[in-house]
Design a protein around this motif. Structure first.
Motif, mmCIF file in Angstrom:
data_model
loop_
_atom_site.group_PDB
_atom_site.id
_atom_site.type_symbol
_atom_site.label_atom_id
_atom_site.label_comp_id
_atom_site.label_asym_id
_atom_site.label_seq_id
_atom_site.Cartn_x
_atom_site.Cartn_y
_atom_site.Cartn_z
ATOM 1 N N ASP B 216 49.432 -7.020 45.694
ATOM 2 C CA ASP B 216 48.333 -6.133 45.311
ATOM 3 C C ASP B 216 47.142 -6.949 44.839
ATOM 4 O O ASP B 216 47.276 -7.741 43.913
ATOM 5 N N PRO B 217 45.976 -6.748 45.463
ATOM 6 C CA PRO B 217 44.818 -7.475 44.957
ATOM 7 C C PRO B 217 44.432 -6.921 43.592
ATOM 8 O O PRO B 217 44.470 -5.718 43.373
ATOM 9 N N GLY B 218 44.094 -7.806 42.686
ATOM 10 C CA GLY B 218 43.721 -7.358 41.341
ATOM 11 C C GLY B 218 44.902 -7.231 40.414
ATOM 12 O O GLY B 218 44.820 -6.583 39.375
ATOM 13 N N ALA B 219 46.029 -7.850 40.781
ATOM 14 C CA ALA B 219 47.220 -7.762 39.950
ATOM 15 C C ALA B 219 47.859 -9.136 39.831
ATOM 16 O O ALA B 219 48.014 -9.827 40.823
ATOM 17 N N PHE B 220 48.209 -9.526 38.608
ATOM 18 C CA PHE B 220 48.870 -10.823 38.452
ATOM 19 C C PHE B 220 49.923 -10.798 37.347
ATOM 20 O O PHE B 220 50.169 -11.786 36.682
ATOM 21 N N ARG B 223 53.093 -12.945 38.462
ATOM 22 C CA ARG B 223 52.803 -14.367 38.388
ATOM 23 C C ARG B 223 52.886 -14.833 36.930
ATOM 24 O O ARG B 223 53.516 -15.839 36.623
ATOM 25 N N LEU B 381 44.287 -5.982 33.472
ATOM 26 C CA LEU B 381 43.074 -5.220 33.191
ATOM 27 C C LEU B 381 41.895 -6.090 33.585
ATOM 28 O O LEU B 381 41.569 -7.052 32.893
ATOM 29 N N VAL B 382 41.290 -5.771 34.718
ATOM 30 C CA VAL B 382 40.258 -6.661 35.264
ATOM 31 C C VAL B 382 39.081 -5.866 35.821
ATOM 32 O O VAL B 382 39.073 -4.640 35.776
ATOM 33 N N GLY B 383 38.110 -6.565 36.354
ATOM 34 C CA GLY B 383 36.929 -5.914 36.905
ATOM 35 C C GLY B 383 35.813 -5.907 35.875
ATOM 36 O O GLY B 383 35.643 -6.867 35.124
ATOM 37 N N SER B 388 38.949 -8.959 29.603
ATOM 38 C CA SER B 388 39.740 -8.908 30.813
ATOM 39 C C SER B 388 40.988 -9.747 30.606
ATOM 40 O O SER B 388 40.944 -10.792 29.985
ATOM 41 N N GLY B 389 42.126 -9.285 31.107
ATOM 42 C CA GLY B 389 43.349 -10.062 30.944
ATOM 43 C C GLY B 389 44.594 -9.239 31.171
ATOM 44 O O GLY B 389 44.552 -8.166 31.764
ATOM 45 N N LEU B 390 45.706 -9.789 30.686
ATOM 46 C CA LEU B 390 46.998 -9.171 30.913
ATOM 47 C C LEU B 390 47.448 -8.445 29.654
ATOM 48 O O LEU B 390 47.418 -9.030 28.572
ATOM 49 N N GLN B 420 40.624 1.906 38.998
ATOM 50 C CA GLN B 420 41.455 1.937 40.186
ATOM 51 C C GLN B 420 42.836 1.430 39.789
ATOM 52 O O GLN B 420 42.959 0.351 39.217
ATOM 53 N N ILE B 456 41.745 -1.931 37.860
ATOM 54 C CA ILE B 456 40.437 -2.527 38.082
ATOM 55 C C ILE B 456 39.373 -1.550 37.593
ATOM 56 O O ILE B 456 39.248 -0.448 38.113
#
Lengths: 152, 621
Positions: B216-220, B223, B381-383, B388-390, B420, B456
């Motif tokens: 999924d783009p925007g997800a880490f 990882r 939580l990004v965009g 922004s972060g995890l 999103q 996002i």
């Protein structure tokens, strides 16, 4: 050829691991040479057509040689809303190539990739092994010059 | 090694760590590493050696702290002092202050409203509302040192259930209510139960697999879990294997995550050396081994049957699932496939009990896991968001709390437009639904989904038609092409959206897209195709006026779609010439200290002038 054999042997010529073999080949040669695929076929008995299917299905493989510095522009969602498309445009403009191509001097190739997983630093790019976060379109000419300079 | 020896390692490591006066935890997640955290670590060690304080101060490279935008991050334990954006030249001062019991003021986090410096990590709002289960060891242990993990209790849960019978372990997991964190939200225990039944019925040895192909783009999230605490994943898989009777497990990990892969390999090797993987684990009859498969860059391989095809050395094409993987999966054997975060939760459920886990989150899962969403969820939580972060939060928390309390709101004084969730197959949720509780069922009802946990945030400079086009373009490229509705449907949707964003939209386009979407949903083979049109449907549902502005007025209200916008200089211009100097096509002219002018025939809308202008003098309409 020796290197190719070494890679295949590392995975015991196990057909479950042809993708891993091809990844190692890609790392070694910066692309997948036909010669290497023929050798994988010979040793693993996986048909050549299936290897080509794999080589063209997965994004990490390339049948053509890539440049010395691979530029990857992350086009994940977070990077997209923060202007990744403009960054990609800027690279295309400055390098005078399209996404997916390599410069004539074989120094740079340009790719758009799907999420590098560093979304908090968006927009993100990688050049070779280096990762850059919060990139601005105006920075691109300087970044390219940095790698060109290192080459000389 | 036996259980006593495991406990001995724990007490010995703890007492060894106790001897240090302070520990400097340097975040070594991918984000901070790119910001130079390994250089910092080396320099710190040098400085400490120079001062002969190796026995007093310990330097620990840890996994992702989560607050990636502030990297490199350093946390000084035991006090929990949080330093951000640390540079090599700050090192001597950090150590001087530490010895005097003081802080380096300029490296502390400043509260967004009060502008006051906050020394302690736990007092920062970004961390305050979080509850850590899957990420419980983030920033506390060195992920490349198994003793650190054991000191924090790793492998104790496995030791606890070694003599428990299979059915009782599964019962505990079902009772906890945990549902799959990869996106499907299927109850984990129920999945294990089916695999065990199938294996016993067919008298076959099942497999367990960890899905670490976080596409999924925007997800880490995954990882970060693997980078921060690989042993919790290994332990979770071992417990799962014990419960279904598997002897072999696999991790399918994305090739784009080199650091996570390296840490996982180290962790597996160390677990072997300690007898926590391999034959007769902890002196019991239980034997279990884990192998790694690397992905090769295909989003569809996150789908279970495509993943297993890829693991067998084939192109990742899904199959029809009349027969489930729990019955006929990898190599035709019953297979349990769970996502990284799900596995990471398992040891804690065993350790603290199903009741405890079920008490966190929303709904009452004591009778049936489908009745709610228990536990926590990790989100990236990004965009367009300040912090922004995890983040890991209890299920049922509202979007508003996540965005404003934890995330600190929208930067640059802009307005919130949508969030999103759920990856490319998810949807966009608008401002009037911000009080929605975040759990599996509420998000689905709102036309989005939980997905694997990407969130996002989009501000009012984001064009929703462009966002829909972005996702469709992504899925068009990633569709494996095997079934027609997905392959052709996505191409058609993309062509329509492309026309709309070029100002060539027609009356009836919206209805046509809805029709295509319906066909794709019922006729596609796998979840990728079935849900592929959701981004289009959810943006039409909530932002129809924006589509109509593109189609009828030929305007992009957010100022994103290039063919529909123009750049001009407004009266804020001071004539500083910075835009003219940076314009790559020399489209800007004007004298020093006089208002500049953009030649729209030459302008390629590259946005460079907008970025470099310090006076907000560039208008995009």
């Amino acid at each position: 050829m020796q290197n190719i054999d070494k890679i295949i042997d590392k995975w015991n010529a196990d057909s479950d691991y042809v993708i891993e073999m091809m990844q190692d080949i890609q790392d070694e040669f910066k692309h997948i040479p036909r010669k290497a695929l023929e050798q994988v076929t010979k040793k693993t008995k996986v048909p050549l057509a299936r290897l080509y299917h794999i080589a063209t299905f997965y994004k990490s493989f390339s049948l053509k040689p890539r440049g010395k510095f691979e530029i990857q522009v992350c086009t994940g969602t977070a990077c997209h809303v923060k202007g990744a498309a403009l960054i990609l445009d800027a690279f295309e403009r400055e390098l005078n190539i399209q996404t997916g191509e390599t410069t004539k001097d074989k120094l740079f190739s340009l790719e758009g990739v799907r999420c590098l997983g560093c979304c908090s630093l968006a927009p993100v790019i990688t050049i070779g092994e280096d990762l850059y976060g919060e990139v601005k379109t105006a920075d691109i000419p300087k970044l390219i010059a940095k790698y060109k300079g290192g080459e000389k | 090694m036996n259980i006593e020896q495991l406990k001995k390692i724990q007490t010995e490591t703890l007492s060894k760590l106790d001897k240090y006066k302070a520990a400097l935890m340097i975040c070594a997640g991918t984000g901070c590493v790119s910001a130079g955290s390994f250089t910092l670590k080396d320099l710190l060690e040098k400085e400490i050696k120079k001062r002969n304080m190796e026995n007093d101060i310990l330097v620990v490279p840890t996994g992702c702290n989560g607050f990636c935008a502030q990297g490199p991050i350093m946390v000084i334990q035991p006090e929990g002092i949080f330093y951000q954006k640390v540079k090599p030249e700050d090192i001597p001062e950090i150590i001087d202050n530490l010895l005097e019991g003081k802080y380096v003021e300029r490296l502390l986090y400043k509260d967004l409203k009060t502008k006051q410096a906050i020394p302690k990590m736990d007092d920062i709002r970004f961390f305050g509302k979080q509850q850590l289960i899957a990420l419980r060891n983030k920033g506390i242990i060195n992920p490349e040192n198994i003793e650190d993990a054991i000191a924090r209790g790793a492998y104790q849960a496995l030791a606890k259930v070694l003599k428990t019978n299979k059915e009782d372990i599964i019962k505990e997991i079902i009772k906890s209510g945990i549902r799959g964190r990869g996106g499907g939200g299927f109850p984990t225990g129920v999945k294990w139960e089916s695999a065990l039944k199938a294996a016993e019925k067919k008298n076959e040895e099942p497999y367990v697999i960890c899905n670490a192909d976080e596409g999924d783009p925007g997800a880490f999230m995954d990882r970060s879990i693997v980078e921060a605490d690989p042993h919790t994943v290994i332990e979770g898989m071992a417990i799962g294997a014990l419960a279904v009777g598997a002897k072999e497990g696999f991790v399918y990990i994305r090739n784009e995550y080199p650091l996570a892969l390296k840490r996982l390999e180290i962790a597996i090797k160390q677990a072997h050396e300690k007898g926590l993987l391999g034959k007769n684990i902890l002196d019991s009859d239980f034997c279990f081994d884990i192998h790694i498969h690397r992905g090769a860059g295909a989003f569809v391989c996150g789908e279970s049957s495509a993943l297993m095809a890829s693991m067998s050395g084939r192109a990742g094409e899904p199959r029809a699932k009349y027969v489930h993987n729990v019955e006929v999966g990898y190599r035709g054997k019953p297979t349990v496939l769970n996502n990284v975060e799900t596995w990471a939760n398992i040891p804690v459920i065993i350790d603290k009990g199903a009741k405890w886990f079920a008490s966190i989150g929303s709904g009452d899962v004591s009778e049936n896991p489908w009745n709610g969403s228990s536990g926590t969820k990790v989100f990236s939580l990004v965009g367009n968001i300040v912090n922004s972060g995890l983040v890991e939060v209890p299920m049922g928390i509202t979007l508003r709390e996540i965005i404003y309390d934890i995330g600190g709101g929208i930067p640059n004084g802009r307005k919130f437009k949508a969030i999103q969730t759920g990856g490319p197959s998810g949807g966009c949720i608008p401002a009037d639904q911000l009080d929605l509780p975040v759990d599996f069922d509420s998000l689905t009802e709102a036309g989005s989904m939980m997905g694997s946990g990407g969130m996002i945030v989009m501000d009012d400079k984001t064009c929703m038609v462009d966002v829909a086009k972005y996702f469709i373009s992504f899925l068009k490229d990633e569709s494996c092409g095997k079934c027609t509705p997905c392959r052709e449907g996505l191409i058609s949707l993309f062509e329509i959206l492309n026309r709309i964003t070029k100002g060539e939209g027609k009356e009836g386009d919206i209805e046509l897209m809805k029709e295509i979407a319906e066909t794709m949903e019922v006729a596609s083979l796998c979840a990728l195709g079935q849900t592929a049109a959701y981004p289009v449907l959810s943006t039409i549902r909530y932002f129809r006026d924006e589509y109509e502005a593109h189609i009828k007025d030929k305007k992009c209200p957010a100022g994103v779609c290039k063919p529909l916008i123009t750049y001009s200089v407004n009266d804020n211009c001071t004539g500083c010439t910075i835009c003219a100097r940076n314009c790559p096509v020399d489209a800007i002219s004007g004298k020093v200290k006089e208002k500049h002018f953009i030649n729209t025939d030459k302008c390629i809308k590259c946005n460079v002038c907008y970025e470099v202008c310090k006076f907000k003098a560039i208008t995009v309409e």
